[in-house]
Design a protein around this motif. Sequence first.
Motif, PDB file in Angstrom:
ATOM      1  N   GLY A  69       0.826  -1.215   0.000  1.00 55.19           N
ATOM      2  CA  GLY A  69       0.000   0.000   0.000  1.00 55.19           C
ATOM      3  C   GLY A  69       0.853   1.255   0.000  1.00 55.19           C
ATOM      4  N   ASN A  70       1.911   1.261   0.815  1.00 52.78           N
ATOM      5  CA  ASN A  70       2.818   2.414   0.840  1.00 52.78           C
ATOM      6  C   ASN A  70       3.503   2.606  -0.508  1.00 52.78           C
ATOM      7  N   ILE A  71       3.937   1.520  -1.130  1.00 51.61           N
ATOM      8  CA  ILE A  71       4.578   1.630  -2.452  1.00 51.61           C
ATOM      9  C   ILE A  71       3.592   2.200  -3.466  1.00 51.61           C
ATOM     10  N   SER A  72       2.374   1.683  -3.467  1.00 47.12           N
ATOM     11  CA  SER A  72       1.365   2.144  -4.432  1.00 47.12           C
ATOM     12  C   SER A  72       1.029   3.616  -4.235  1.00 47.12           C
ATOM     13  N   LEU A  73       0.733   3.988  -3.000  1.00 51.67           N
ATOM     14  CA  LEU A  73       0.351   5.377  -2.735  1.00 51.67           C
ATOM     15  C   LEU A  73       1.522   6.333  -2.932  1.00 51.67           C
ATOM     16  N   ALA A  74       2.720   5.943  -2.508  1.00 54.35           N
ATOM     17  CA  ALA A  74       3.891   6.800  -2.704  1.00 54.35           C
ATOM     18  C   ALA A  74       4.198   6.958  -4.196  1.00 54.35           C
ATOM     19  N   SER A  75       3.947   5.920  -4.983  1.00 54.07           N
ATOM     20  CA  SER A  75       4.143   6.031  -6.438  1.00 54.07           C
ATOM     21  C   SER A  75       3.165   7.030  -7.051  1.00 54.07           C
ATOM     22  N   LEU A  76       1.926   7.004  -6.576  1.00 55.19           N
ATOM     23  CA  LEU A  76       0.940   7.972  -7.066  1.00 55.19           C
ATOM     24  C   LEU A  76       1.318   9.393  -6.666  1.00 55.19           C
ATOM     25  N   VAL A  77       1.817   9.558  -5.434  1.00 56.40           N
ATOM     26  CA  VAL A  77       2.287  10.875  -4.994  1.00 56.40           C
ATOM     27  C   VAL A  77       3.448  11.318  -5.873  1.00 56.40           C
ATOM     28  N   LEU A  78       4.386  10.422  -6.098  1.00 55.82           N
ATOM     29  CA  LEU A  78       5.582  10.737  -6.888  1.00 55.82           C
ATOM     30  C   LEU A  78       5.218  11.173  -8.308  1.00 55.82           C
ATOM     31  N   ILE A  79       4.334  10.446  -8.943  1.00 54.60           N
ATOM     32  CA  ILE A  79       3.912  10.798 -10.310  1.00 54.60           C
ATOM     33  C   ILE A  79       3.212  12.155 -10.318  1.00 54.60           C
ATOM     34  N   SER A  80       2.320  12.366  -9.341  1.00 57.89           N
ATOM     35  CA  SER A  80       1.597  13.641  -9.273  1.00 57.89           C
ATOM     36  C   SER A  80       2.530  14.800  -8.977  1.00 57.89           C
ATOM     37  N   LEU A  81       3.528  14.576  -8.116  1.00 57.69           N
ATOM     38  CA  LEU A  81       4.508  15.631  -7.825  1.00 57.69           C
ATOM     39  C   LEU A  81       5.306  15.973  -9.069  1.00 57.69           C
ATOM     40  N   TYR A  82       5.742  14.954  -9.779  1.00 59.93           N
ATOM     41  CA  TYR A  82       6.545  15.196 -10.978  1.00 59.93           C
ATOM     42  C   TYR A  82       5.757  15.992 -12.015  1.00 59.93           C
ATOM     43  N   GLN A  83       4.472  15.690 -12.124  1.00 65.72           N
ATOM     44  CA  GLN A  83       3.626  16.397 -13.084  1.00 65.72           C
ATOM     45  C   GLN A  83       3.048  17.692 -12.518  1.00 65.72           C
ATOM     46  N   MET A  84       3.338  17.979 -11.242  1.00 64.68           N
ATOM     47  CA  MET A  84       2.840  19.168 -10.555  1.00 64.68           C
ATOM     48  C   MET A  84       1.315  19.261 -10.650  1.00 64.68           C
ATOM     49  N   LYS A  85       0.653  18.169 -10.312  1.00 66.92           N
ATOM     50  CA  LYS A  85      -0.804  18.082 -10.349  1.00 66.92           C
ATOM     51  C   LYS A  85      -1.386  18.315  -8.964  1.00 66.92           C
ATOM     52  N   GLN A  86      -2.603  18.829  -8.917  1.00 66.27           N
ATOM     53  CA  GLN A  86      -3.310  19.032  -7.659  1.00 66.27           C
ATOM     54  C   GLN A  86      -3.627  17.706  -6.977  1.00 66.27           C
ATOM     55  N   SER A  87      -3.697  16.642  -7.738  1.00 66.34           N
ATOM     56  CA  SER A  87      -4.002  15.340  -7.154  1.00 66.34           C
ATOM     57  C   SER A  87      -2.924  14.884  -6.170  1.00 66.34           C
ATOM     58  N   LEU A  93      -2.079  13.082   1.341  1.00 66.60           N
ATOM     59  CA  LEU A  93      -2.909  12.931   2.529  1.00 66.60           C
ATOM     60  C   LEU A  93      -3.380  11.489   2.683  1.00 66.60           C
ATOM     61  N   THR A  94      -3.719  10.842   1.596  1.00 66.62           N
ATOM     62  CA  THR A  94      -4.148   9.442   1.627  1.00 66.62           C
ATOM     63  C   THR A  94      -3.017   8.546   2.132  1.00 66.62           C
ATOM     64  N   LEU A  95      -1.804   8.781   1.661  1.00 71.97           N
ATOM     65  CA  LEU A  95      -0.653   8.007   2.129  1.00 71.97           C
ATOM     66  C   LEU A  95      -0.442   8.196   3.624  1.00 71.97           C
ATOM     67  N   LEU A  96      -0.538   9.419   4.094  1.00 69.05           N
ATOM     68  CA  LEU A  96      -0.360   9.702   5.512  1.00 69.05           C
ATOM     69  C   LEU A  96      -1.419   8.984   6.355  1.00 69.05           C
ATOM     70  N   VAL A  97      -2.674   9.088   5.958  1.00 70.03           N
ATOM     71  CA  VAL A  97      -3.767   8.449   6.708  1.00 70.03           C
ATOM     72  C   VAL A  97      -3.624   6.928   6.667  1.00 70.03           C
ATOM     73  N   PHE A  98      -3.278   6.379   5.509  1.00 71.41           N
ATOM     74  CA  PHE A  98      -3.097   4.931   5.392  1.00 71.41           C
ATOM     75  C   PHE A  98      -1.968   4.455   6.296  1.00 71.41           C
ATOM     76  N   ASP A  99      -0.852   5.161   6.291  1.00 66.96           N
ATOM     77  CA  ASP A  99       0.292   4.736   7.095  1.00 66.96           C
ATOM     78  C   ASP A  99      -0.012   4.870   8.594  1.00 66.96           C
ATOM     79  N   ILE A 100      -0.660   5.949   8.987  1.00 69.44           N
ATOM     80  CA  ILE A 100      -1.026   6.119  10.397  1.00 69.44           C
ATOM     81  C   ILE A 100      -1.985   5.016  10.837  1.00 69.44           C
ATOM     82  N   SER A 101      -2.977   4.720  10.013  1.00 71.89           N
ATOM     83  CA  SER A 101      -3.950   3.694  10.405  1.00 71.89           C
ATOM     84  C   SER A 101      -3.327   2.303  10.439  1.00 71.89           C
ATOM     85  N   SER A 102      -2.441   1.985   9.498  1.00 70.74           N
ATOM     86  CA  SER A 102      -1.829   0.653   9.508  1.00 70.74           C
ATOM     87  C   SER A 102      -0.852   0.491  10.676  1.00 70.74           C
ATOM     88  N   ILE A 103      -0.095   1.529  10.991  1.00 65.56           N
ATOM     89  CA  ILE A 103       0.816   1.457  12.145  1.00 65.56           C
ATOM     90  C   ILE A 103       0.006   1.365  13.442  1.00 65.56           C
TER      91      ILE A 103
END
Length: 148
Positions: A69-87, A93-103
Motif C-alpha cells: 500500500g505504501n509503495i502504491s500510494l507513494a508512487s501515485l504521490v511521486l507521479i503527481s509531484l513530478y507532473q505538478m498536479k493538484q491530485s 494525505l491518503t498516504l499519511l492516513v493509510f500509514d497512520i492507520s496501519s501502524i
Amino acid sequence: MLHSSHDTDENFRLTVQKPTLLCIYIVFFALMICHCFVAIMVHCLDVMPRDFANQAFFNNTSFLVKFIGNISLASLVLISLYQMKQSAIFWCLTLLVFDISSITFWVFTQNWLEVAGSLGITIVSIVWSGCLSCFIYLKYLDKQGKLS
C-alpha cells in the motif's frame, strides 16, 4: 499553422522549472518507495534475521499489505509531484492516513513497538513528518496557482 492551446499549455507545463523543495519531496518519496521495496524483498527472500522473521510482525499479511500500500500510494504521490498536479495533495494525505492507520493497527494488535524498536519509530516519524510537510507545502503551491 496554428497550434492548439492544449499543446502550448502542455509544453509550457513541461518546461516550467520545478521548485527546489518539490524536487526534494520527489527524492523523499522515491527513497520511501525503495525502502518499502527492500523491506518486502528482504522478507520474501528470507534474508531477514531469524529472530525478526519468527515474530508475528513479519508472519502475517498485514506486513505485505502495509508495504505494498505504501509503495502504491507513494508512487501515485511521486507521479503527481513530478507532473505538478493538484491530485498530489489528495495522494499525499491518503498516504499519511493509510500509514497512520496501519501502524496504529499494528501497535494495538501485535508486538510492533518491541519488534520495530527505536529505528522503526524513527523511520515512521520521518515518513509521517515528510508526508505532513509535503501536504502543507502542496497546499501552499496550490494556493499560489503553481499546481495544475
